[in-house]
Design an enzyme around this catalytic site. Structure first.
Site, PDB file in Angstrom:
ATOM      1  CG  ASP A 194       1.544  -7.103  -8.645  1.00  0.00           C
ATOM      2  OD1 ASP A 194       2.222  -6.325  -9.335  1.00  0.00           O
ATOM      3  OD2 ASP A 194       1.775  -7.341  -7.453  1.00  0.00           O
ATOM      4  CG  ASP A 202       5.124  -6.753  -7.244  1.00  0.00           C
ATOM      5  OD1 ASP A 202       5.287  -5.569  -7.551  1.00  0.00           O
ATOM      6  OD2 ASP A 202       4.727  -7.149  -6.133  1.00  0.00           O
TER       7      ASP A 202
HETATM    8  P1  ADP Z   1       5.189  -2.835  -6.399  1.00  0.00           P
HETATM    9  O1  ADP Z   1       4.830  -2.776  -7.849  1.00  0.00           O
HETATM   10  O2  ADP Z   1       6.669  -2.900  -6.189  1.00  0.00           O
HETATM   11  O3  ADP Z   1       4.482  -3.914  -5.650  1.00  0.00           O
HETATM   12  P2  ADP Z   1       3.248  -0.799  -5.828  1.00  0.00           P
HETATM   13  O4  ADP Z   1       2.867  -0.579  -7.245  1.00  0.00           O
HETATM   14  O5  ADP Z   1       2.309  -1.538  -4.958  1.00  0.00           O
HETATM   15  O6  ADP Z   1       4.703  -1.448  -5.748  1.00  0.00           O
HETATM   16  O7  ADP Z   1       3.470   0.585  -5.168  1.00  0.00           O
HETATM   17  C1  ADP Z   1       4.175   1.575  -5.874  1.00  0.00           C
HETATM   18  C2  ADP Z   1       4.291   2.801  -5.055  1.00  0.00           C
HETATM   19  O8  ADP Z   1       3.008   3.396  -4.890  1.00  0.00           O
HETATM   20  C3  ADP Z   1       4.791   2.535  -3.693  1.00  0.00           C
HETATM   21  O9  ADP Z   1       6.195   2.460  -3.672  1.00  0.00           O
HETATM   22  C4  ADP Z   1       4.252   3.745  -2.949  1.00  0.00           C
HETATM   23  O10 ADP Z   1       5.091   4.838  -3.152  1.00  0.00           O
HETATM   24  C5  ADP Z   1       2.920   4.002  -3.637  1.00  0.00           C
HETATM   25  N1  ADP Z   1       1.827   3.398  -2.875  1.00  0.00           N
HETATM   26  C6  ADP Z   1       1.088   2.327  -3.230  1.00  0.00           C
HETATM   27  N2  ADP Z   1       0.171   2.047  -2.306  1.00  0.00           N
HETATM   28  C7  ADP Z   1       0.328   2.934  -1.323  1.00  0.00           C
HETATM   29  C8  ADP Z   1      -0.313   3.168  -0.059  1.00  0.00           C
HETATM   30  N3  ADP Z   1      -1.310   2.402   0.396  1.00  0.00           N
HETATM   31  N4  ADP Z   1       0.124   4.186   0.673  1.00  0.00           N
HETATM   32  C9  ADP Z   1       1.123   4.952   0.262  1.00  0.00           C
HETATM   33  N5  ADP Z   1       1.761   4.782  -0.898  1.00  0.00           N
HETATM   34  C10 ADP Z   1       1.389   3.800  -1.693  1.00  0.00           C
HETATM   35 MG    MG Z   2       3.637  -5.857  -4.758  1.00  0.00          MG
END
Ligand code: ADP
Ligand code: MG
Length: 634
Positions: A527, A325
């Site tokens: 995840d 991730d």
């Molecule tokens: P990663 O897979 O890299 O850990 P996430 O899947 O957690 O990233 O998040 C993907 C996208 O979803 C973030 O880049 C953001 O744009 C959006 N996002 C997720 N959670 C939030 C939140 N609590 N507030 C605002 N945007 C969010």
């Molecule tokens: Mg993450």
């Protein structure tokens, strides 16, 4: 050979004493026999051996025969020693009992190591804390603290809870939790773990989790689970051991009958049957796997990598590809807000509102926003009914109406257009952009930049060096950000997957799984599915969400990617040592059995070959104990 039950150090010590006495008896017997002293002294030594080495085994053997209906190796050894004594080979029988007692104690010591590491950790948890309330400070039991309480930490004392520093700054030694011996300087806003040591600061700490939910509490739980979950090869060797033990006993009795039938004198027949019994005993096979696995688990735990069991360790050693991730895993959890566009009111009202909706989110983006408004001295707006939409954002309601904050995907779902020039400019960069709006109306956006973890690059390099061909980064973030982080880490463009929903990660992992076993490393709620789908799920320990920790097989408390690579190497080495041990043990057994059946192998040689082999495989496994997974050795 029967491992002491979990958490019974007294029994370990008793084992040491018994083995010591047995050994002493053996030395007396050997010295007097070879030194031509008196037969009485020899007899005295041998008696010691039979009592202190033989009786405990006999007791254990009868116990498992009676209560569990299991024929275990203790029984084989006792029968063999008695048979040896019956044919006048008392000395050989004593050697057998001595070495058997020694190898059993060695094994118990190895098993105890892992357990004691955790018990030591429990002992480090402070029992009281200094609670600051209404201007006074009082000493209270740690168990009575709740999230939100403020405690005072004096220099030199241990953190009573997981918490966030409100004021003060200090160097903190986190080696108990992360295995990292270099202290880290922490100040306001930083999180600290229970049981780590505050070296020099005076700190006010906000309690984040009650003691029963702390990182250390979770670790203890993990390790307890680990002891219950046996590795496949461990299960095999104990399954095999039991059946084989029965077969050997039966075989020796039959051999005895056959020798008699062939017209051998009874003494000779018994001697040969006893030799066969010793030669064919599967001690080395049964002991070789747990000795290696437990040593490796304990070495890994000392380096801040916790396996939920031997199975996870074995699978990690066989992994062909790694998927990571991005946010919070390859990058640090400490993201920073780097740009703000407010389309309606002032920047501050906009920030207060977005902080309000993000107030309860565990996402790193949310904490970046919270830190910013803390610094600016703003109060978050009150937003209720907040629901997170993994990999998209978050929705809630304030006194005006429903609100949302999230990425392009969420904005599109709300029917909001992102064509304002200010928004377009913000989206032009390679940072994460979070939009906030009410229905179709966009109120503004913030850009959040996350930085790669210092250890990510080296960790990925080390994994490649140890033969991992496929490494993938899977993120819910947008492509420009993914490319910036990915290329900084030396990933190829085709290894970088962006704009993913949680279920997309699962599909990608299934693709990777076509090429062999897959490990997935992640931290977030989004995840969990991927962690569960992968052959080995690895969760970021302390900063990871509870859901991720639960879905995972391994917790990376040190959050150091080089340690992860080192743990992978350790797992591979463990597999190699197990194979070495099994091949050696089986080979030695075959030679000894063939020797006793066809070449008139003398009993003393069978004893030395058999027990010597057992000691060798245990020592070979124990080597892993001294294989600490430190980043400098990755
Ligand atoms: P990663 O897979 O890299 O850990 P996430 O899947 O957690 O990233 O998040 C993907 C996208 O979803 C973030 O880049 C953001 O744009 C959006 N996002 C997720 N959670 C939030 C939140 N609590 N507030 C605002 N945007 C969010
Ligand atoms: Mg993450």
């Amino acid at each position: 050979m029967t491992p002491a039950p979990v958490s019974d150090p007294g029994r370990d010590e008793l084992g040491l004493v018994l083995t010591g006495l047995t050994l002493a008896g053996m030395i007396v017997a050997a010295a007097s026999a070879y030194g031509d002293i008196s037969a009485q002294v020899t007899a005295f030594g041998l008696t010691l051996v039979y009592i202190f080495g033989g009786l405990p085994s006999a007791a254990r053997a009868l116990h498992s025969l009676w209560f569990d209906l299991v024929l275990d190796i203790d029984l084989l050894m006792v029968v063999a020693a008695v048979a040896a004594a019956a044919v006048g080979a008392t000395f050989e029988g004593a050697v057998l009992l001595t070495l058997f007692s020694l190898s059993g104690t060695l094994e118990n010591q190895a098993m105890g190591k892992a357990r004691r590491a955790v018990e030591a950790l429990m002992a480090l948890r402070p029992e009281t804390a200094l609670l600051r309330r209404d201007g006074t400070v009082a000493e209270v039991p740690v168990a009575s603290l709740a999230a939100g309480d403020v405690v005072v930490i004096r220099p030199g004392s241990r953190m009573p809870v997981d918490g966030t520093i409100l004021s003060g700054e200090g160097a903190i030694n986190e080696s108990t939790v992360t295995g990292e011996s270099v202290p880290v300087v922490k100040g306001p806003g930083s999180s600290v773990f229970e049981a780590t040591v505050n070296l020099d600061g005076v700190l006010d700490l906000r309690v984040d989790r009650s003691a029963s939910e702390s990182t250390v509490a979770r670790m203890i739980q993990l390790v307890t689970q680990a002891q219950a979950a046996k590795a496949p090869s461990e299960r095999f060797s104990s399954w095999f051991g039991q059946r084989y033990t029965a077969a050997v006993l039966a075989g020796s009795v039959i051999a005895f009958g056959v020798f008699l039938w062939l017209g051998w004198p009874q003494q000779d027949a018994l001697y040969r049957a006893a030799t066969l019994l010793v030669a064919a005993s599967p001690c080395a096979i049964v002991i070789s796997v747990p000795a290696a696995i437990l040593s490796a688990l304990s070495a890994a735990a000392r380096g801040g990598v916790l396996f939920k069991g031997g199975a996870a360790l074995e699978t990690l050693g066989a992994v062909r590809s790694f998927a990571f991730d991005k946010t919070g895993t390859l990058t640090t959890g400490q993201a920073e807000v780097t740009g703000i566009v407010s389309l309606t009111g002032s920047e501050d009202t906009f920030l207060a509102l977005i902080a309000g909706i993000e107030a309860q989110s565990e996402h790193h983006i949310a904490s970046a926003i919270r830190r910013l408004i803390d610094r600016r001295g703003l109060t978050p707006a009150s937003v209720t009914g907040v629901t997170a939409i993994p990999s998209e954002g978050i929705v809630g309601t304030d006194d005006i109406g429903p609100l949302w904050a999230g990425n392009r995907r969420l904005a599109a779902r709300m029917g909001a257009a992102l064509d304002d020039p200010g928004l377009l400019r913000l989206a032009d960069g390679d940072q994460t952009v979070i939009y906030m709006g009410r229905g179709r109306q966009v109120l503004g956006a913030v850009a959040v930049a996350d930085q790669t973890r210092a250890s990510s690059h080296a960790g990925i390099l080390a994994l490649r060096k140890s033969g991992i061909r496929q490494i993938a980064m899977m993120t819910g973030d947008r492509r420009p950000v993914a490319l910036r982080i990915g290329s900084a880490l030396g990933l190829r463009d085709d290894e970088i997957h962006a704009d993913l929903l949680p279920e997309d990660k699962v599909v990608l992992i299934a693709d990777l799984a076509a090429g062999g076993k897959v490990a997935y490393v992640g931290d977030g709620v989004n995840d969990a599915a991927a962690l569960a789908r992968a052959d080995v799920g690895i969760a970021m320990g302390a900063a990871g969400s509870d859901v991720a920790l639960q879905a995972a097989d391994v917790a990376l408390l040190s959050e150091n990617m080089e340690r992860l690579a080192a743990a992978h190497l350790l797992a591979k080495r463990t597999g190699r040592i197990i194979r070495q041990n099994l091949v050696f043990a089986m080979g030695a057994m075959l030679v000894l059995v063939a020797g006793s059946l066809f070449f008139n192998l003398p009993l003393p040689l069978a004893v030395v070959g058999h027990e010597g082999g057992t000691v060798l495989v245990v020592l070979n496994g124990l080597r892993l104990l001294f294989d600490p997974i430190r980043s400098d050795r990755a």
